[in-house]
Design a protein around this motif. Structure first.
Motif, PDB file in Angstrom:
ATOM      1  N   HIS A 142      15.314   6.226  -8.846  1.00 27.48           N
ATOM      2  CA  HIS A 142      16.383   6.787  -8.027  1.00 27.48           C
ATOM      3  C   HIS A 142      15.849   7.502  -6.783  1.00 27.48           C
ATOM      4  CE1 HIS A 142      18.941   5.691 -11.347  1.00 27.48           C
ATOM      5  NE2 HIS A 142      18.224   6.426 -12.157  1.00 27.48           N
ATOM      6  N   SER A 143      14.600   7.249  -6.439  1.00 26.11           N
ATOM      7  CA  SER A 143      14.051   7.801  -5.210  1.00 26.11           C
ATOM      8  C   SER A 143      14.878   7.368  -4.010  1.00 26.11           C
ATOM      9  CB  SER A 143      12.600   7.322  -5.033  1.00 26.11           C
ATOM     10  OG  SER A 143      12.138   7.595  -3.728  1.00 26.11           O
ATOM     11  N   ALA A 144      15.190   8.319  -3.142  1.00 26.02           N
ATOM     12  CA  ALA A 144      15.960   7.995  -1.939  1.00 26.02           C
ATOM     13  C   ALA A 144      15.191   7.077  -1.004  1.00 26.02           C
ATOM     14  CB  ALA A 144      16.350   9.277  -1.209  1.00 26.02           C
ATOM     15  N   HIS A 145      13.866   7.000  -1.163  1.00 21.99           N
ATOM     16  CA  HIS A 145      13.063   6.123  -0.317  1.00 21.99           C
ATOM     17  C   HIS A 145      13.330   4.651  -0.606  1.00 21.99           C
ATOM     18  CE1 HIS A 145       9.900   9.601  -0.186  1.00 21.99           C
ATOM     19  NE2 HIS A 145      11.004   9.888   0.483  1.00 21.99           N
ATOM     20  N   ILE A 146      13.751   4.352  -1.825  1.00 20.73           N
ATOM     21  CA  ILE A 146      13.927   2.949  -2.211  1.00 20.73           C
ATOM     22  C   ILE A 146      15.037   2.295  -1.410  1.00 20.73           C
ATOM     23  CG2 ILE A 146      14.715   1.464  -4.106  1.00 20.73           C
ATOM     24  CD1 ILE A 146      13.083   3.236  -5.998  1.00 20.73           C
ATOM     25  N   GLY A 147      16.181   2.955  -1.309  1.00 23.31           N
ATOM     26  CA  GLY A 147      17.312   2.356  -0.605  1.00 23.31           C
ATOM     27  C   GLY A 147      17.035   2.088   0.857  1.00 23.31           C
ATOM     28  N   VAL A 148      16.426   3.056   1.551  1.00 25.66           N
ATOM     29  CA  VAL A 148      16.182   2.891   2.978  1.00 25.66           C
ATOM     30  C   VAL A 148      15.040   1.922   3.243  1.00 25.66           C
ATOM     31  CG1 VAL A 148      17.110   5.152   3.547  1.00 25.66           C
ATOM     32  CG2 VAL A 148      14.662   4.917   3.084  1.00 25.66           C
ATOM     33  N   GLY A 183       0.793  -1.232   0.000  1.00 25.26           N
ATOM     34  CA  GLY A 183       0.000   0.000   0.000  1.00 25.26           C
ATOM     35  C   GLY A 183       0.815   1.265   0.000  1.00 25.26           C
ATOM     36  N   THR A 184       1.695   1.455  -0.979  1.00 24.61           N
ATOM     37  CA  THR A 184       2.581   2.613  -0.980  1.00 24.61           C
ATOM     38  C   THR A 184       2.378   3.471  -2.228  1.00 24.61           C
ATOM     39  OG1 THR A 184       4.456   1.721  -2.265  1.00 24.61           O
ATOM     40  CG2 THR A 184       4.301   1.065   0.049  1.00 24.61           C
ATOM     41  N   THR A 185       3.081   4.612  -2.244  1.00 27.66           N
ATOM     42  CA  THR A 185       3.261   5.394  -3.475  1.00 27.66           C
ATOM     43  C   THR A 185       4.758   5.491  -3.771  1.00 27.66           C
ATOM     44  OG1 THR A 185       3.238   7.470  -2.203  1.00 27.66           O
ATOM     45  CG2 THR A 185       1.152   6.748  -3.169  1.00 27.66           C
ATOM     46  N   MET A 186       5.479   4.430  -3.472  1.00 29.02           N
ATOM     47  CA  MET A 186       6.930   4.410  -3.651  1.00 29.02           C
ATOM     48  C   MET A 186       7.315   4.805  -5.076  1.00 29.02           C
ATOM     49  SD  MET A 186       9.774   3.664  -1.996  1.00 29.02           S
ATOM     50  CE  MET A 186       9.143   2.714  -0.616  1.00 29.02           C
ATOM     51  N   GLY A 187       8.243   5.744  -5.181  1.00 32.71           N
ATOM     52  CA  GLY A 187       8.715   6.190  -6.477  1.00 32.71           C
ATOM     53  C   GLY A 187       7.845   7.251  -7.127  1.00 32.71           C
ATOM     54  N   LEU A 188       6.665   7.509  -6.550  1.00 32.64           N
ATOM     55  CA  LEU A 188       5.767   8.518  -7.099  1.00 32.64           C
ATOM     56  C   LEU A 188       5.753   9.782  -6.261  1.00 32.64           C
ATOM     57  CD1 LEU A 188       2.671   6.258  -7.919  1.00 32.64           C
ATOM     58  CD2 LEU A 188       4.490   6.988  -9.483  1.00 32.64           C
TER      59      LEU A 188
END
Length: 461
Positions: A149-155, A112-117
């Motif tokens: 390249h969203s910084a959220h992806i790595g963490v 349930g995310t908006t990861m990368g958006l």
């Protein structure tokens, strides 16, 4: 922990900044991958190459079967799990991790995310691409907006979340969500299922337009609110009928090209998989009345429904179970919504759904940066009545099954994708550290924006 080839080739050491990366990954990655990525504006170092990798002598939590107290996992060059077991043979030449004292888990899935958006919600509108203008946007696809390249992806991936469902938001039909792996330089490299579900949010009933007004304020009468709600639902039903007619016209033309060719309509065409039952509809709903309305609407229109949210789902558990509608629980860590609710009303929500026989999964309830809290959210559910093995399944196997990829993800089985995390403790414990990570059978560095900034500033006076 070290990685060696089966021929005992000693891996090269990474530079000082990457000491937090497990040495097991060094043999498979360029020494400058992390620093080069940072210079290019990405805090997500690319994964290493495909190859034959093995984790030897580790505790293996398969999720779908019994835990193997000491065994081996072998990953093939195709990115799949080739062997798993107490006596699984390690091929000659395989790059091997010594898993003594470590535990191997399947990667988690936050559904349930908006990861990368969505990158910076406050003060940087240009980094927000989760919402389209308009009320009905079934043709909008999150896949095209993903920022690899969203910084959220790595963490997020460094805690063991190897894939997420990233969905658009806003309006009634928000668009199509994508199931992506958290490694890759482009959306096509990341997407497992580019169009996994249609995100929807039915207009809500309530006093003075509460809920469905969507930011318009609290003015107006209850009658006005219900009138507008009815009009919106009628518009949605009309769109579904038009889409069904469009689909039949296209099928008729395909069978007989002498018929007039129907004009192409990208909006109606996008609803075809939904009407055929090939794509589920992810209804955002928390209140019991909204959940009931979503289920009834899905049944009326022959849609395959999934509830996202579900805070009051136990109140309509019988209806959910009757129609086999699963719930993606997002509010485990939320405060009680009513002053009469017990303090643990949300902590215990997954346990109550499990007891009622409703299919469910646990999501972090966070759109981007805080999705990394998923293991601790599941841990909280385990502390309030949900058996621990069920809490683990709720963030691994169950969400994969709900979205139709249970044959590929969610457990450690031969033939499944090698999305694995190697930890020094329990996955649902906050004190646990990640020692190695594999996505699609490729070793992933543990560098993140956090480790980058730590190394940059730790020596400051």
């Amino acid at each position: 922990m070290t990685m060696t080839s089966h021929a005992a080739v000693r891996p090269a050491r990474r530079p000082a900044r990457a000491l937090l990366v497990a040495a097991a990954l060094a043999a498979a990655l360029p020494l400058t991958a992390g620093s080069a990525a940072a210079q290019l504006g990405s805090f997500n170092p690319p994964p290493g190459p495909h190859g034959v990798y093995a984790i030897r002598g580790a505790r293996i939590v398969t999720v779908s079967g019994p835990t193997i107290e000491r065994g081996n996992v072998v990953m093939g060059a195709d990115g799949r799990i080739q062997a798993v077991g107490a006596d699984a043979a390690i091929p000659a030449g395989a790059q091997t991790i010594d898993g003594t004292g470590l535990t191997v888990y399947p990667g988690m899935l936050d559904a349930g995310t908006t990861m990368g958006l969505a990158e910076i919600p406050q003060g940087a509108n240009a980094t927000m691409d989760a919402t389209e203008v308009g009320t009905f946007n079934p043709n909008a696809q999150a896949f095209y907006g993903i920022n690899p390249h969203s910084a959220h992806i790595g963490v997020t991936r460094v805690v063991g979340i190897t894939q997420v469902v990233s969905r658009p938001t806003g309006g009634i039909l928000s668009g199509q969500a994508a199931l992506i792996e958290l490694a890759g330089d482009t959306p096509p490299q990341m997407a497992l299922v580019p169009r996994v579900a249609l995100a929807a949010s039915l207009p809500r009933s309530g006093f003075a337009g509460r809920g469905f007004g969507r930011g318009r304020g609290g003015g107006g009468s209850t009658e006005d609110a219900e009138r507008e709600r009815t009009a919106q639902l009628d518009s949605l039903r009309a769109m579904l009928r038009d889409a069904a007619a469009y689909m039949k016209a296209q099928e008729a033309y395909a069978a007989n090209t002498s018929l007039p060719r129907p004009a192409h309509d990208v909006v109606l065409a996008s609803l075809g998989p939904v009407l055929r039952g090939e794509m589920p509809v992810l209804f955002s709903a928390d209140q019991a009345s909204d959940i009931r309305a979503a289920v009834n609407f899905a049944v009326e229109n022959h849609l395959k429904a999934i509830i996202l949210g579900g805070r009051e789902a136990p109140e309509v558990a019988a209806l959910l179970k009757q129609h086999d509608v699963p719930v993606i629980v997002t509010g485990v860590m939320a405060l009680p919504s009513s002053e009469d609710d017990p303090y643990d009303v949300n902590f215990s929500l997954p346990a109550r759904l499990a007891a009622a026989g409703v299919r469910y999964a646990i999501a972090s309830g966070e759109d981007g940066a805080e999705a990394r809290n998923l293991p601790y959210v599941a841990g909280m559910a385990a502390a309030f009545g949900l058996p621990k093995d069920e809490a683990l399944k709720a963030v691994t196997l169950y969400p994969a099954q709900i979205f139709g990829v249970g044959d590929q993800l969610g457990s450690i089985e031969v033939g499944k994708r090698a999305n694995l995390v190697v930890l020094d403790g329990d996955m649902l414990e906050a004190r646990t550290n990640t020692k190695a990570l594999f996505i699609d059978g490729r070793p992933v560095p543990l560098d993140t924006k956090h480790t980058y900034l730590y190394e940059m500033f730790k020596a400051r006076p």
